[in-house]
Write a protein that holds these residues in place. Structure first.
Motif, mmCIF file in Angstrom:
data_model
loop_
_atom_site.group_PDB
_atom_site.id
_atom_site.type_symbol
_atom_site.label_atom_id
_atom_site.label_comp_id
_atom_site.label_asym_id
_atom_site.label_seq_id
_atom_site.Cartn_x
_atom_site.Cartn_y
_atom_site.Cartn_z
ATOM 1 N N ASN A 28 -2.023 -12.669 21.919
ATOM 2 C CA ASN A 28 -1.138 -11.673 22.522
ATOM 3 C C ASN A 28 -1.503 -10.302 21.968
ATOM 4 O OD1 ASN A 28 0.221 -13.687 23.851
ATOM 5 N ND2 ASN A 28 1.951 -13.727 22.467
ATOM 6 N N THR A 29 -1.594 -9.336 22.855
ATOM 7 C CA THR A 29 -1.954 -7.973 22.479
ATOM 8 C C THR A 29 -0.964 -7.006 23.097
ATOM 9 O OG1 THR A 29 -4.287 -8.567 22.392
ATOM 10 C CG2 THR A 29 -3.791 -6.234 22.591
ATOM 11 N N ASP A 30 -0.597 -5.985 22.330
ATOM 12 C CA ASP A 30 0.292 -4.953 22.848
ATOM 13 C C ASP A 30 0.037 -3.669 22.073
ATOM 14 O OD1 ASP A 30 2.217 -3.762 24.402
ATOM 15 O OD2 ASP A 30 3.877 -4.965 23.648
ATOM 16 N N ARG A 31 0.212 -2.575 22.747
ATOM 17 C CA ARG A 31 0.029 -1.283 22.099
ATOM 18 C C ARG A 31 1.374 -0.783 21.580
ATOM 19 N NH1 ARG A 31 -3.259 3.964 24.241
ATOM 20 N NH2 ARG A 31 -3.019 5.117 22.319
ATOM 21 N N THR A 32 1.390 -0.372 20.326
ATOM 22 C CA THR A 32 2.586 0.189 19.720
ATOM 23 C C THR A 32 2.327 1.659 19.460
ATOM 24 O OG1 THR A 32 1.894 -0.235 17.449
ATOM 25 C CG2 THR A 32 3.035 -2.017 18.580
ATOM 26 N N GLU A 33 3.361 2.374 19.078
ATOM 27 C CA GLU A 33 3.143 3.777 18.754
ATOM 28 C C GLU A 33 2.295 3.845 17.479
ATOM 29 O OE1 GLU A 33 7.270 2.502 17.501
ATOM 30 O OE2 GLU A 33 6.160 2.419 19.353
ATOM 31 N N PRO A 34 1.259 4.700 17.461
ATOM 32 C CA PRO A 34 0.398 4.810 16.277
ATOM 33 C C PRO A 34 1.241 5.104 15.030
ATOM 34 C CG PRO A 34 -0.563 6.012 18.103
ATOM 35 C CD PRO A 34 0.825 5.593 18.537
ATOM 36 N N GLY A 35 0.933 4.397 13.947
ATOM 37 C CA GLY A 35 1.635 4.604 12.695
ATOM 38 C C GLY A 35 2.833 3.698 12.473
ATOM 39 N N ARG A 36 3.297 3.006 13.521
ATOM 40 C CA ARG A 36 4.456 2.113 13.335
ATOM 41 C C ARG A 36 4.119 0.967 12.381
ATOM 42 N NH1 ARG A 36 8.405 -0.988 17.602
ATOM 43 N NH2 ARG A 36 9.565 -2.102 16.004
ATOM 44 N N PHE A 37 2.919 0.412 12.531
ATOM 45 C CA PHE A 37 2.467 -0.662 11.645
ATOM 46 C C PHE A 37 1.262 -0.181 10.850
ATOM 47 C CE2 PHE A 37 4.533 -2.925 15.189
ATOM 48 C CZ PHE A 37 5.509 -3.607 14.463
ATOM 49 N N LYS A 38 1.117 -0.724 9.657
ATOM 50 C CA LYS A 38 0.013 -0.362 8.761
ATOM 51 C C LYS A 38 -0.696 -1.641 8.328
ATOM 52 C CE LYS A 38 1.870 3.947 7.545
ATOM 53 N NZ LYS A 38 1.957 4.481 8.842
ATOM 54 N N PRO A 39 -1.973 -1.547 7.953
ATOM 55 C CA PRO A 39 -2.634 -2.731 7.399
ATOM 56 C C PRO A 39 -1.842 -3.233 6.185
ATOM 57 C CG PRO A 39 -4.244 -1.036 7.903
ATOM 58 C CD PRO A 39 -2.881 -0.408 8.066
ATOM 59 N N GLY A 40 -1.743 -4.553 6.065
ATOM 60 C CA GLY A 40 -1.018 -5.145 4.948
ATOM 61 C C GLY A 40 -0.119 -6.278 5.400
ATOM 62 N N ALA A 41 0.839 -6.625 4.566
ATOM 63 C CA ALA A 41 1.734 -7.756 4.826
ATOM 64 C C ALA A 41 2.655 -7.473 6.016
ATOM 65 C CB ALA A 41 2.569 -8.050 3.585
ATOM 66 N N ALA A 42 2.871 -8.501 6.820
ATOM 67 C CA ALA A 42 3.772 -8.422 7.974
ATOM 68 C C ALA A 42 4.288 -9.829 8.259
ATOM 69 C CB ALA A 42 3.048 -7.847 9.187
ATOM 70 N N LEU A 45 -5.064 -4.774 13.823
ATOM 71 C CA LEU A 45 -4.390 -3.509 14.098
ATOM 72 C C LEU A 45 -5.456 -2.451 14.342
ATOM 73 C CD1 LEU A 45 -1.783 -1.804 14.173
ATOM 74 C CD2 LEU A 45 -2.041 -1.491 11.697
ATOM 75 N N ALA A 46 -5.499 -1.909 15.557
ATOM 76 C CA ALA A 46 -6.466 -0.876 15.908
ATOM 77 C C ALA A 46 -5.900 0.507 15.580
ATOM 78 C CB ALA A 46 -6.804 -0.960 17.402
ATOM 79 N N ALA A 47 -6.779 1.486 15.493
ATOM 80 C CA ALA A 47 -6.387 2.855 15.145
ATOM 81 C C ALA A 47 -5.392 3.444 16.149
ATOM 82 C CB ALA A 47 -7.623 3.736 15.037
ATOM 83 N N ASP A 48 -5.448 3.012 17.420
ATOM 84 C CA ASP A 48 -4.538 3.545 18.439
ATOM 85 C C ASP A 48 -3.181 2.832 18.459
ATOM 86 O OD1 ASP A 48 -5.094 1.085 19.595
ATOM 87 O OD2 ASP A 48 -5.805 1.912 21.506
ATOM 88 N N GLY A 49 -2.960 1.909 17.499
ATOM 89 C CA GLY A 49 -1.686 1.194 17.423
ATOM 90 C C GLY A 49 -1.689 -0.145 18.132
ATOM 91 N N THR A 50 -2.805 -0.552 18.734
ATOM 92 C CA THR A 50 -2.868 -1.834 19.423
ATOM 93 C C THR A 50 -2.851 -2.970 18.405
ATOM 94 O OG1 THR A 50 -4.083 -0.886 21.281
ATOM 95 C CG2 THR A 50 -4.210 -3.280 21.008
ATOM 96 N N VAL A 51 -1.937 -3.913 18.605
ATOM 97 C CA VAL A 51 -1.786 -5.069 17.724
ATOM 98 C C VAL A 51 -2.236 -6.317 18.484
ATOM 99 C CG1 VAL A 51 -0.121 -6.514 16.483
ATOM 100 C CG2 VAL A 51 0.155 -4.035 16.509
ATOM 101 N N THR A 52 -3.003 -7.174 17.821
ATOM 102 C CA THR A 52 -3.427 -8.446 18.396
ATOM 103 C C THR A 52 -3.036 -9.570 17.449
ATOM 104 O OG1 THR A 52 -5.294 -7.381 19.506
ATOM 105 C CG2 THR A 52 -5.378 -9.778 19.289
ATOM 106 N N LEU A 53 -2.255 -10.509 17.963
ATOM 107 C CA LEU A 53 -1.818 -11.681 17.212
ATOM 108 C C LEU A 53 -2.359 -12.916 17.914
ATOM 109 C CD1 LEU A 53 1.915 -10.625 16.775
ATOM 110 C CD2 LEU A 53 0.042 -10.297 15.135
ATOM 111 N N SER A 54 -2.547 -13.997 17.157
ATOM 112 C CA SER A 54 -3.116 -15.200 17.765
ATOM 113 C C SER A 54 -2.675 -16.444 17.015
ATOM 114 C CB SER A 54 -4.644 -15.111 17.789
ATOM 115 O OG SER A 54 -5.139 -14.938 16.471
ATOM 116 N N GLY A 55 -3.002 -17.592 17.585
ATOM 117 C CA GLY A 55 -2.680 -18.877 16.990
ATOM 118 C C GLY A 55 -3.033 -19.984 17.954
#
Length: 146
Positions: free
Chosen positions: A101-115, A47-57
């Motif tokens: 997979n990477t996508d930008r979300t609105e900043p603050g929607r996700f936080k570091p931690g469990a998901a 999770l980047a500061a600008d809201g960008t999320v990167t997931l992988s597998g």
């Protein structure tokens, strides 16, 4: 509402229902869709500061008559509120491959931690109208890190 608008709305609703993986597909272990069709989710997402999320597998698939994709979605706190995170074209040659997979979300929607992440290996088969065929799916608890 005109007849063609009603028909278009009904057709859209049917496609949405057909595109959703079944609860059974999501509850199966990743390899149970077939002996060689699997999808996994890494235990950590970025999770980047600008809201960008990167997931992988990883994924593995064989055959396929139409295009195959690895899609992913992310939820945190509210399991019924998911955010689609990108999509990757899959190569179905029987070998194991990495997906990211990477996508930008609105900043603050996700936080570091469990998901929670849901990944799906899906093919679009066409006999006129493209219809989804699910090869494998996995839902996994992960940790988002900054």
């Amino acid at each position: 509402m005109r007849l063609h608008q009603v028909m278009a709305t009904a057709a859209g609703a049917v496609l949405l229902l057909l595109a959703a993986p079944s609860a059974d597909a999501l509850s199966r272990p990743a390899g149970s869709a077939g002996p060689s069709d699997t999808v996994t989710v890494d235990p950590t997402g970025r999770l980047a500061a600008d809201g960008t999320v990167t997931l992988s597998g990883t994924y593995r698939c064989t055959g396929g008559t139409g295009p195959v994709f690895v899609s992913s979605s992310l939820s945190q706190g509210q399991p019924d509120r998911r955010k689609g995170v990108g999509g990757t074209t899959a190569v179905c040659d029987g070998a194991q491959h990495r997906w990211t997979n990477t996508d930008r979300t609105e900043p603050g929607r996700f936080k570091p931690g469990a998901a929670k992440v849901q990944a799906t290996l899906m093919e679009l088969r066409s006999s006129g109208l493209p219809l989804p065929m699910f090869h494998a799916a996995q839902e996994r608890d992960i940790t988002l890190v900054g």
